[in-house]
Design a protein around this motif. Structure first.
Motif, PDB file in Angstrom:
ATOM      1  N   MET A  77       0.823  -1.183   0.000  1.00 20.64           N
ATOM      2  CA  MET A  77       0.000   0.000   0.000  1.00 20.64           C
ATOM      3  C   MET A  77       0.878   1.262   0.000  1.00 20.64           C
ATOM      4  SD  MET A  77      -3.064   1.195   2.504  1.00 20.64           S
ATOM      5  CE  MET A  77      -4.236   0.087   1.814  1.00 20.64           C
ATOM      6  N   ILE A  78       1.914   1.247   0.817  1.00 26.91           N
ATOM      7  CA  ILE A  78       2.799   2.406   0.902  1.00 26.91           C
ATOM      8  C   ILE A  78       3.466   2.667  -0.444  1.00 26.91           C
ATOM      9  CG2 ILE A  78       4.884   3.324   1.972  1.00 26.91           C
ATOM     10  CD1 ILE A  78       4.011   1.769   4.510  1.00 26.91           C
ATOM     11  N   ARG A  79       3.941   1.605  -1.047  1.00 29.84           N
ATOM     12  CA  ARG A  79       4.587   1.740  -2.358  1.00 29.84           C
ATOM     13  C   ARG A  79       3.612   2.328  -3.378  1.00 29.84           C
ATOM     14  NH1 ARG A  79       7.920  -3.052  -4.167  1.00 29.84           N
ATOM     15  NH2 ARG A  79       9.515  -1.809  -3.193  1.00 29.84           N
ATOM     16  N   ASN A  88       2.801   6.775  -6.914  1.00 31.48           N
ATOM     17  CA  ASN A  88       1.762   7.403  -7.716  1.00 31.48           C
ATOM     18  C   ASN A  88       1.774   8.902  -7.399  1.00 31.48           C
ATOM     19  OD1 ASN A  88      -1.028   8.575  -8.024  1.00 31.48           O
ATOM     20  ND2 ASN A  88      -1.372   6.586  -8.989  1.00 31.48           N
ATOM     21  N   ALA A  89       2.089   9.725  -8.378  1.00 33.85           N
ATOM     22  CA  ALA A  89       2.246  11.164  -8.149  1.00 33.85           C
ATOM     23  C   ALA A  89       0.999  11.801  -7.544  1.00 33.85           C
ATOM     24  CB  ALA A  89       2.611  11.859  -9.456  1.00 33.85           C
ATOM     25  N   GLU A  90      -0.167  11.416  -8.041  1.00 34.00           N
ATOM     26  CA  GLU A  90      -1.413  12.009  -7.538  1.00 34.00           C
ATOM     27  C   GLU A  90      -1.674  11.591  -6.088  1.00 34.00           C
ATOM     28  OE1 GLU A  90      -6.142  11.673  -8.524  1.00 34.00           O
ATOM     29  OE2 GLU A  90      -4.747  11.706 -10.229  1.00 34.00           O
ATOM     30  N   LEU A  91      -1.518  10.318  -5.783  1.00 33.23           N
ATOM     31  CA  LEU A  91      -1.738   9.834  -4.422  1.00 33.23           C
ATOM     32  C   LEU A  91      -0.706  10.406  -3.453  1.00 33.23           C
ATOM     33  CD1 LEU A  91      -2.632   6.073  -5.051  1.00 33.23           C
ATOM     34  CD2 LEU A  91      -4.181   7.941  -4.404  1.00 33.23           C
TER      35      LEU A  91
END
Length: 105
Positions: A1-3, A8-11
């Motif tokens: 999940m962390i990765r 992901n730039a938006e996340l």
């Protein structure tokens, strides 16, 4: 999940925005509490609260005072007088300041 979030730039941007909001909230709460105590006591003894960083702050109160604040005012802190700054409701900062001043007076 962390990765997933960090790659992901938006996340990641959303996560960083949330972190910044929480960091600013804690700084604001620290400043408000410090100012409220100073205004009520005319003392700079708790100005250090505004300079601390992070979720917790050690108030330096004796255990009997901590116990009094817990039982009389329903203020939770552990025995060494560490409070969770992030858990202070912004609209209750003055109430917390009042209780602290009453306990040390």
């Amino acid at each position: 999940m962390i990765r997933t979030i960090l790659e992901n730039a938006e996340l990641r941007a959303e996560w960083e925005t949330e972190l910044e909001a929480m960091r600013n909230r804690m700084i604001t709460l620290r400043e408000k509490l410090s100012e409220a105590i100073r205004a009520r006591s005319n003392s700079k003894d708790f100005d250090f609260i505004a300079t601390h960083r992070g979720m917790f702050s050690l108030l330096g109160l004796p255990k009997d005072m901590v116990d009094h604040l817990k039982t009389t005012n329903g203020i939770y802190m552990i025995g060494d007088s560490r409070i969770n700054v992030a858990g202070i409701p912004e609209d209750r900062v003055g109430d917390l300041a009042d209780a602290l001043i009453a306990a040390i007076a």
